[in-house]
Structure formats: structure tokens, C-alpha cells
Design a protein around this motif. Structure first.
Motif, PDB file in Angstrom:
ATOM      1  N   SER A  53     -74.129 -16.656   0.556  1.00  0.00           N
ATOM      2  CA  SER A  53     -74.788 -15.481   0.003  1.00  0.00           C
ATOM      3  C   SER A  53     -74.157 -15.172  -1.344  1.00  0.00           C
ATOM      4  O   SER A  53     -73.075 -15.672  -1.661  1.00  0.00           O
ATOM      5  N   GLY A  54     -74.848 -14.347  -2.132  1.00  0.00           N
ATOM      6  CA  GLY A  54     -74.269 -13.870  -3.377  1.00  0.00           C
ATOM      7  C   GLY A  54     -74.856 -14.436  -4.648  1.00  0.00           C
ATOM      8  O   GLY A  54     -74.477 -14.014  -5.737  1.00  0.00           O
ATOM      9  N   GLY A  55     -75.763 -15.388  -4.543  1.00  0.00           N
ATOM     10  CA  GLY A  55     -76.374 -15.931  -5.754  1.00  0.00           C
ATOM     11  C   GLY A  55     -77.306 -14.922  -6.404  1.00  0.00           C
ATOM     12  O   GLY A  55     -77.596 -13.866  -5.843  1.00  0.00           O
ATOM     13  N   ARG A  92     -70.039 -13.162  -7.269  1.00  0.00           N
ATOM     14  CA  ARG A  92     -69.161 -13.657  -6.211  1.00  0.00           C
ATOM     15  C   ARG A  92     -70.020 -14.246  -5.102  1.00  0.00           C
ATOM     16  O   ARG A  92     -70.878 -13.555  -4.544  1.00  0.00           O
ATOM     17  N   LEU A  93     -69.783 -15.488  -4.819  1.00  0.00           N
ATOM     18  CA  LEU A  93     -70.456 -16.167  -3.723  1.00  0.00           C
ATOM     19  C   LEU A  93     -69.591 -16.091  -2.466  1.00  0.00           C
ATOM     20  O   LEU A  93     -68.359 -16.151  -2.544  1.00  0.00           O
ATOM     21  N   SER A  94     -70.266 -15.979  -1.325  1.00  0.00           N
ATOM     22  CA  SER A  94     -69.571 -15.974  -0.039  1.00  0.00           C
ATOM     23  C   SER A  94     -70.164 -17.046   0.860  1.00  0.00           C
ATOM     24  O   SER A  94     -71.350 -17.372   0.747  1.00  0.00           O
ATOM     25  N   LYS A 142     -61.797 -14.387   8.978  1.00  0.00           N
ATOM     26  CA  LYS A 142     -63.249 -14.279   8.912  1.00  0.00           C
ATOM     27  C   LYS A 142     -63.922 -15.642   8.816  1.00  0.00           C
ATOM     28  O   LYS A 142     -65.151 -15.732   8.831  1.00  0.00           O
ATOM     29  N   ASN A 143     -63.114 -16.697   8.676  1.00  0.00           N
ATOM     30  CA  ASN A 143     -63.644 -18.050   8.451  1.00  0.00           C
ATOM     31  C   ASN A 143     -64.626 -18.048   7.295  1.00  0.00           C
ATOM     32  O   ASN A 143     -65.700 -18.663   7.361  1.00  0.00           O
ATOM     33  N   THR A 144     -64.247 -17.368   6.236  1.00  0.00           N
ATOM     34  CA  THR A 144     -65.135 -17.177   5.083  1.00  0.00           C
ATOM     35  C   THR A 144     -64.429 -17.616   3.809  1.00  0.00           C
ATOM     36  O   THR A 144     -63.243 -17.334   3.612  1.00  0.00           O
ATOM     37  N   VAL A 145     -65.182 -18.304   2.957  1.00  0.00           N
ATOM     38  CA  VAL A 145     -64.666 -18.720   1.664  1.00  0.00           C
ATOM     39  C   VAL A 145     -65.471 -18.013   0.574  1.00  0.00           C
ATOM     40  O   VAL A 145     -66.668 -17.750   0.740  1.00  0.00           O
ATOM     41  N   TYR A 187     -75.725 -23.636  -5.756  1.00  0.00           N
ATOM     42  CA  TYR A 187     -74.340 -23.770  -5.304  1.00  0.00           C
ATOM     43  C   TYR A 187     -74.325 -23.951  -3.788  1.00  0.00           C
ATOM     44  O   TYR A 187     -74.935 -23.168  -3.054  1.00  0.00           O
ATOM     45  N   TYR A 188     -73.613 -24.989  -3.353  1.00  0.00           N
ATOM     46  CA  TYR A 188     -73.538 -25.344  -1.942  1.00  0.00           C
ATOM     47  C   TYR A 188     -72.116 -25.155  -1.426  1.00  0.00           C
ATOM     48  O   TYR A 188     -71.155 -25.602  -2.054  1.00  0.00           O
TER      49      TYR A 188
END
Length: 125
Positions: free
Chosen positions: A7-9, A19-21, A74-77, A92-93
Motif C-alpha cells: 500500500s502507499g503508492g 511511504r510504501l508499506s 508487524k511483519n511489515t516492511v 513497486y513490488y
């Protein structure tokens, strides 16, 4: 099967920030990274972070502008993108790798086992 949700694009003017999440399913920790693909070009590496979250690496084209970080609970980048340029326009992938040590930071598409669907970032001049 690991699922990645980006998300975030969006659309931003040159010089702006986004900021992409990317949230990974499951409880396992992974080395994670961001890749991008511009129209008519091959997918390229942007940045990666180790499973522990303590080691990061990024492409020369984004050094000093993009920052990758990871919140393991959160297992989030995240990919914080500042000073965006029109040439940053791409899909963006997010990707995850299961192998390697706690310090492994994969930099090639072949190192990744799982991929998100992508999120479009458009930078206008």
C-alpha cells in the motif's frame, strides 16, 4: 504460502515524498525487499532488509533518498521515498525471501520466493 500486501503508492510531484508499506502474512520472519519496474524496462532492485531488520542495502540510484525499514512484530516492511524524481515512476513490488541467515539481504529477483501485486508510484515533473 506467504501473502504480501502493498500500500502507499500514488501520484506525487517531483521533490515530494511517499511511504510504501508491505505486510507479510504468517508469523515467520523474512528478508524482504522492494523492486520496481518502469514502463518498457526490466524489473530492478531498489532496497532490501535482512530478516532481523538490522541490515539494509539499496541501489545506488536511490541511496540517500530512499530508506527501507522493517517492524518484525508487524511483519511489515516500509520504503520511505524522499526527493522523488520523475525517473522513480514505476510499479513497486514487495518481495520476501525465506532462506539465508538473519543478516541476509537479497538483491536479485531470483533470491525472492514471494511477491506482492505491486503498487504504482507516479512522479510528475
Amino acid at each position: 504460502q506467504v501473502q504480501l500486501a502493498e500500500s502507499g503508492g500514488g501520484l506525487v510531484q517531483a521533490g515530494g515524498s511517499l511511504r510504501l508499506s508491505c505486510a507479510a502474512s504468517g508469523r515467520s520472519r523474512y528478508a524482504m525487499g522492494w523492486f520496481r519496474q518502469a514502463p518498457g524496462k526490466e524489473r530492478e532492485f531498489v532496497a532490501a532488509v535482512s530478516r532481523s531488520g538490522g541490515i539494509t542495502t539499496s541501489a545506488d540510484s536511490v541511496k540517500g533518498r530512499f530508506t527501507i525499514s522493517k517492524v518484525n512484530v508487524k511483519n511489515t516492511v516500509y520504503l520511505q521515498m524522499n526527493s522523488l524524481k520523475p525517473e522513480d515512476t514505476a510499479v513497486y513490488y514487495c518481495a520476501a525471501a525465506l532462506g539465508g541467515t538473519e543478516y541476509y539481504t537479497p538483491r536479485t529477483s531470483g533470491d525472492m520466493e514471494y511477491w506482492g501485486k505491486g503498487t504504482l508510484v507516479t512522479v510528475s515533473s
